[in-house]
Design a protein around this motif. Structure first.
Motif, short mmCIF file in Angstrom:
data_model
loop_
_atom_site.label_atom_id
_atom_site.label_comp_id
_atom_site.label_asym_id
_atom_site.label_seq_id
_atom_site.Cartn_x
_atom_site.Cartn_y
_atom_site.Cartn_z
N VAL A 114 0.84 -1.21 0.00
CA VAL A 114 0.00 0.00 0.00
C VAL A 114 0.87 1.26 0.00
CG1 VAL A 114 -1.71 1.31 1.32
CG2 VAL A 114 -1.94 -1.16 1.08
N TYR A 115 1.92 1.22 0.79
CA TYR A 115 2.83 2.38 0.86
C TYR A 115 3.46 2.65 -0.50
CZ TYR A 115 6.86 5.23 2.14
OH TYR A 115 7.80 6.23 2.21
N PRO A 160 1.90 -1.26 -7.40
CA PRO A 160 3.19 -1.55 -6.78
C PRO A 160 3.91 -2.68 -7.50
CG PRO A 160 1.44 -1.40 -5.14
CD PRO A 160 0.77 -1.45 -6.46
N TYR A 161 5.22 -2.58 -7.52
CA TYR A 161 6.14 -3.57 -8.09
C TYR A 161 6.05 -3.66 -9.62
CZ TYR A 161 5.74 -4.94 -3.21
OH TYR A 161 5.66 -4.93 -1.84
N VAL A 162 5.07 -2.91 -10.20
CA VAL A 162 4.94 -2.89 -11.66
C VAL A 162 5.26 -1.50 -12.19
CG1 VAL A 162 3.34 -3.20 -13.60
CG2 VAL A 162 3.23 -4.75 -11.62
N ASP A 163 4.68 -0.49 -11.55
CA ASP A 163 4.93 0.90 -11.92
C ASP A 163 5.91 1.52 -10.92
OD1 ASP A 163 3.10 0.58 -13.93
OD2 ASP A 163 1.43 1.47 -12.80
N ARG A 164 6.64 2.49 -11.40
CA ARG A 164 7.55 3.22 -10.52
C ARG A 164 7.70 4.66 -11.03
NH1 ARG A 164 12.87 3.99 -12.18
NH2 ARG A 164 13.41 3.03 -14.17
N VAL A 180 1.03 4.39 -3.07
CA VAL A 180 0.58 5.77 -2.85
C VAL A 180 1.71 6.72 -3.24
CG1 VAL A 180 -0.24 7.45 -1.17
CG2 VAL A 180 -0.99 5.06 -1.02
N VAL A 181 1.41 7.71 -4.09
CA VAL A 181 2.39 8.72 -4.53
C VAL A 181 1.79 10.10 -4.31
CG1 VAL A 181 3.74 9.63 -6.45
CG2 VAL A 181 3.36 7.15 -6.25
N THR A 182 2.53 10.94 -3.60
CA THR A 182 2.12 12.32 -3.37
C THR A 182 3.07 13.23 -4.15
OG1 THR A 182 1.30 11.77 -1.17
CG2 THR A 182 1.70 14.10 -1.66
N VAL A 183 2.51 14.03 -5.08
CA VAL A 183 3.30 14.94 -5.91
C VAL A 183 3.16 16.35 -5.35
CG1 VAL A 183 3.69 15.83 -8.23
CG2 VAL A 183 2.89 13.47 -7.91
N PRO A 184 4.26 17.02 -4.97
CA PRO A 184 4.17 18.39 -4.43
C PRO A 184 3.84 19.42 -5.52
CG PRO A 184 6.45 17.72 -4.58
CD PRO A 184 5.63 16.51 -4.96
#
Length: 317
Positions: free
Chosen positions: A16-17, A50-54, A20-24
């Motif tokens: 889960v962590y 997760p583990y697929v996208d980065r 989750v992506v937070t863009v400033p």
């Protein structure tokens, strides 16, 4: 079983962590799936697999400033000058800026330096020093067009400093000093010329006014002499008329046989002559002429005439 559950829970939390992506604010992220660009995340909260996208690249979307270091440029008239400047640019397309060029800032810097040499090398030194705005405009047009495929916008290019060689600066200073001295001499000569013109004009006006004054004075003097001559002639005319009348009266008396009238006339003239001799400032001693007896006789004739006149007037009462 408890350890397995804890491990499964920890894996779920990590998953889960990572999802989750937070863009400033002011930043955009590029998302890659198995190394290939998939999407661009704008500021805010986003989810990925997760583990697929980065997250591939983190790019600032704010306007950035890039310092252009000083470099030597040879002008059209073979003068070598040192030039430095600044470039202002902004990323408009995060994906293109991330994948169309490697090391974006380094590419912009080298592109600006090469075009700076091209633009300034086509100009004379005098144009280079006096037309910075023209140089900035030309550089901006060329660099912005070249960097447009990279998804960025070059907003401004400013030349900070232009440093000619020291001997050239000294020569320009001497030239400027000579030019200013020349202008000062020209202004001084023009001032002296204007002063001379004004002085000559003042002298001319003074002479004109003086001549006018002398002319008016001469006219007044002439009119005064004319008036005096007229009055003198009038006085002489009246005196002549008086003498003519007196002579006519004496002649009439003589014609009637009165000899004392002629004696009276002659005695009057004789006494007036003696009066002029006696009152003269040059005479200190007066001698009576031999004809004094005749004068006394004439006076006696006058007295006789006066007595007769008195006797004639008495009976008339």
């Amino acid at each position: 079983m408890s350890y397995f559950a804890l491990a499964l829970l920890a894996f779920a939390l990590v998953t889960v962590y990572k999802g989750v992506v937070t863009v400033p604010q002011g930043t955009e992220y590029t998302i890659e799936r198995f190394g290939k660009y998939r999407a661009t995340f704008t500021p805010g909260l986003h989810w990925l697999v997760p583990y697929v996208d980065r997250v591939g690249r983190r790019l600032s979307m704010m306007e950035q400033v890039l310092d252009v270091p000083s470099q030597e440029v040879i002008t059209k008239d073979n003068a070598m000058v040192g030039v430095d400047g600044v470039v202002f640019f902004q990323v408009l397309d995060a994906a293109r800026a991330a994948y169309e060029v490697q090391n974006l800032q380094y590419a912009i810097l080298n592109l600006t330096q090469t075009n700076l040499r091209t633009v300034m090398g086509s100009m004379d030194l005098d144009e280079l020093l006096s037309q910075r705005d023209h140089i900035n405009t030309r550089l901006l047009a060329v660099v912005d067009q070249a960097t447009s495929p990279w998804g960025i916008k070059v907003t401004r290019i400013e030349i900070k400093d232009i440093q000619p060689p020291r001997d050239l600066v000294d020569s320009m200073a001497r030239q400027m000093k000579a030019e200013r001295e020349k202008r000062a001499q020209i202004l001084e000569a023009e001032g002296a010329r204007a002063a001379a013109i004004l002085k000559a004009e003042g002298e001319r006006q003074s002479k004109i006014l003086q001549a006018e004054g002398e002319k008016q004075q001469a006219i007044l003097d002439a009119e005064g002499r004319k008036e005096a001559a007229f009055r003198d002639a009038e006085a002489r005319e009246r005196q002549a008329e008086a003498e003519a009348n007196a002579t006519a009266s004496v002649s009439a008396a003589i014609a009637q046989g009165n000899v004392q009238a002629i004696n009276y006339f002659v005695a009057t003239r004789y006494i007036e002559a003696l009066k002029d001799i006696a009152t003269s400032s040059n005479q200190k001693l007066v001698f009576m002429p031999l004809e004094a007896a005749s004068v006394i006789g004439a006076i006696g004739g006058i007295a006789e005439l006066a007595g007769k006149a008195a006797g004639q007037q008495a009976p008339s009462r």
